[in-house]
Enzyme design. Sequence first.
Site, PDB file in Angstrom:
ATOM      1  N   GLY A 132      57.036  34.123  23.577  1.00 50.64           N
ATOM      2  CA  GLY A 132      58.328  34.198  22.933  1.00 50.64           C
ATOM      3  C   GLY A 132      59.400  33.628  23.836  1.00 50.64           C
ATOM      4  O   GLY A 132      59.220  33.551  25.055  1.00 50.64           O
ATOM      5  N   GLN A 178      67.732  32.198  27.033  1.00 52.44           N
ATOM      6  CA  GLN A 178      66.830  31.836  28.140  1.00 52.44           C
ATOM      7  C   GLN A 178      66.867  30.344  28.443  1.00 52.44           C
ATOM      8  O   GLN A 178      66.399  29.922  29.503  1.00 52.44           O
ATOM      9  CB  GLN A 178      65.391  32.264  27.830  1.00 52.44           C
ATOM     10  CG  GLN A 178      65.222  33.784  27.800  1.00 52.44           C
ATOM     11  CD  GLN A 178      63.779  34.156  27.558  1.00 52.44           C
ATOM     12  OE1 GLN A 178      63.334  34.199  26.422  1.00 52.44           O
ATOM     13  NE2 GLN A 178      63.038  34.397  28.626  1.00 52.44           N
ATOM     14  N   CYS A 185      58.240  38.357  31.330  1.00 52.92           N
ATOM     15  CA  CYS A 185      59.323  37.555  30.752  1.00 52.92           C
ATOM     16  C   CYS A 185      59.401  36.236  31.509  1.00 52.92           C
ATOM     17  O   CYS A 185      59.339  36.229  32.737  1.00 52.92           O
ATOM     18  CB  CYS A 185      60.637  38.315  30.883  1.00 52.92           C
ATOM     19  SG  CYS A 185      62.069  37.426  30.257  1.00 52.92           S
ATOM     20  N   LEU A 186      59.554  35.139  30.765  1.00 52.03           N
ATOM     21  CA  LEU A 186      59.652  33.832  31.418  1.00 52.03           C
ATOM     22  C   LEU A 186      60.880  33.743  32.325  1.00 52.03           C
ATOM     23  O   LEU A 186      60.909  32.924  33.239  1.00 52.03           O
ATOM     24  CB  LEU A 186      59.689  32.712  30.373  1.00 52.03           C
ATOM     25  CG  LEU A 186      58.399  32.549  29.552  1.00 52.03           C
ATOM     26  CD1 LEU A 186      58.590  31.515  28.450  1.00 52.03           C
ATOM     27  CD2 LEU A 186      57.214  32.166  30.439  1.00 52.03           C
ATOM     28  N   HIS A 188      61.300  42.594  22.428  1.00 53.71           N
ATOM     29  CA  HIS A 188      61.656  41.963  23.704  1.00 53.71           C
ATOM     30  C   HIS A 188      62.637  40.803  23.491  1.00 53.71           C
ATOM     31  O   HIS A 188      63.665  40.710  24.161  1.00 53.71           O
ATOM     32  CB  HIS A 188      60.365  41.469  24.384  1.00 53.71           C
ATOM     33  CG  HIS A 188      60.578  40.726  25.664  1.00 53.71           C
ATOM     34  ND1 HIS A 188      60.163  41.209  26.884  1.00 53.71           N
ATOM     35  CD2 HIS A 188      61.156  39.529  25.914  1.00 53.71           C
ATOM     36  CE1 HIS A 188      60.495  40.335  27.833  1.00 53.71           C
ATOM     37  NE2 HIS A 188      61.099  39.303  27.271  1.00 53.71           N
ATOM     38  N   GLU A 189      62.305  39.925  22.538  1.00 52.41           N
ATOM     39  CA  GLU A 189      63.150  38.745  22.326  1.00 52.41           C
ATOM     40  C   GLU A 189      64.506  39.128  21.741  1.00 52.41           C
ATOM     41  O   GLU A 189      65.524  38.557  22.112  1.00 52.41           O
ATOM     42  CB  GLU A 189      62.441  37.727  21.417  1.00 52.41           C
ATOM     43  CG  GLU A 189      61.127  37.170  21.975  1.00 52.41           C
ATOM     44  CD  GLU A 189      61.231  36.658  23.402  1.00 52.41           C
ATOM     45  OE1 GLU A 189      62.302  36.177  23.812  1.00 52.41           O
ATOM     46  OE2 GLU A 189      60.228  36.755  24.133  1.00 52.41           O
ATOM     47  N   HIS A 234      67.022  40.115  24.267  1.00 55.97           N
ATOM     48  CA  HIS A 234      67.685  38.998  24.956  1.00 55.97           C
ATOM     49  C   HIS A 234      68.989  38.611  24.249  1.00 55.97           C
ATOM     50  O   HIS A 234      69.948  38.180  24.896  1.00 55.97           O
ATOM     51  CB  HIS A 234      66.775  37.753  24.959  1.00 55.97           C
ATOM     52  CG  HIS A 234      65.771  37.730  26.072  1.00 55.97           C
ATOM     53  ND1 HIS A 234      66.115  37.651  27.400  1.00 55.97           N
ATOM     54  CD2 HIS A 234      64.416  37.724  26.046  1.00 55.97           C
ATOM     55  CE1 HIS A 234      65.023  37.615  28.144  1.00 55.97           C
ATOM     56  NE2 HIS A 234      63.964  37.671  27.348  1.00 55.97           N
TER      57      HIS A 234
HETATM   58 ZN    ZN Z   1      62.030  37.625  28.001  1.00 58.49          ZN
END
Ligand code: ZN
Length: 158
Positions: A46, A51, A89-90, A131-132, A135
């Site tokens: 995701g 991000q 998380c990226l 999670h997304e 953000h």
């Molecule tokens: Zn993330």
Amino acid sequence: MAIRNIREIGEEVLTRKCREVTEMTPRIRELIEDMLETMYEANGVGLAAPQVGVLKRIVVIDTTGEDPHILINPRIVESSGEQTGQEGCLSVPGKSGQVTRPNYVKVVALDVNMKEFELEGTELLARAICHELDHLDGHLYVEKVEGPLRDVTEDAEE
Ligand code: ZN
């Protein structure tokens, strides 16, 4: 399409509340294409627009590698149950931590044609949706971690 630079924890853009998308434009279509490409290239499941430095309420999710979901202005309208598991998380590279999330969520969002649709998810998909969406309100999973962050090497990250 292009790979975009993934912003990392500590950058202010990850702490801001994102704005709703009011109309589809070529620029936003390109952003979504780039977000998908960037997510796949990074082996993520995701990615949210902040991000890649864009404060818009857009997320892309693909928990299987062949089923991309594009969610514009998403909101969770139903959730139930509970799951506890490792999350990454990226934007927090090389780390994971234990987070408790709902085991089921239903989300209402707009697609690339600005048409409303519903998406239901359980387990990993429910976790990725939560999670997304966090953000988009400037929150990272590390705020919800139970216990220490661990170092990881090859885990899939969100
Ligand atoms: Zn993330």
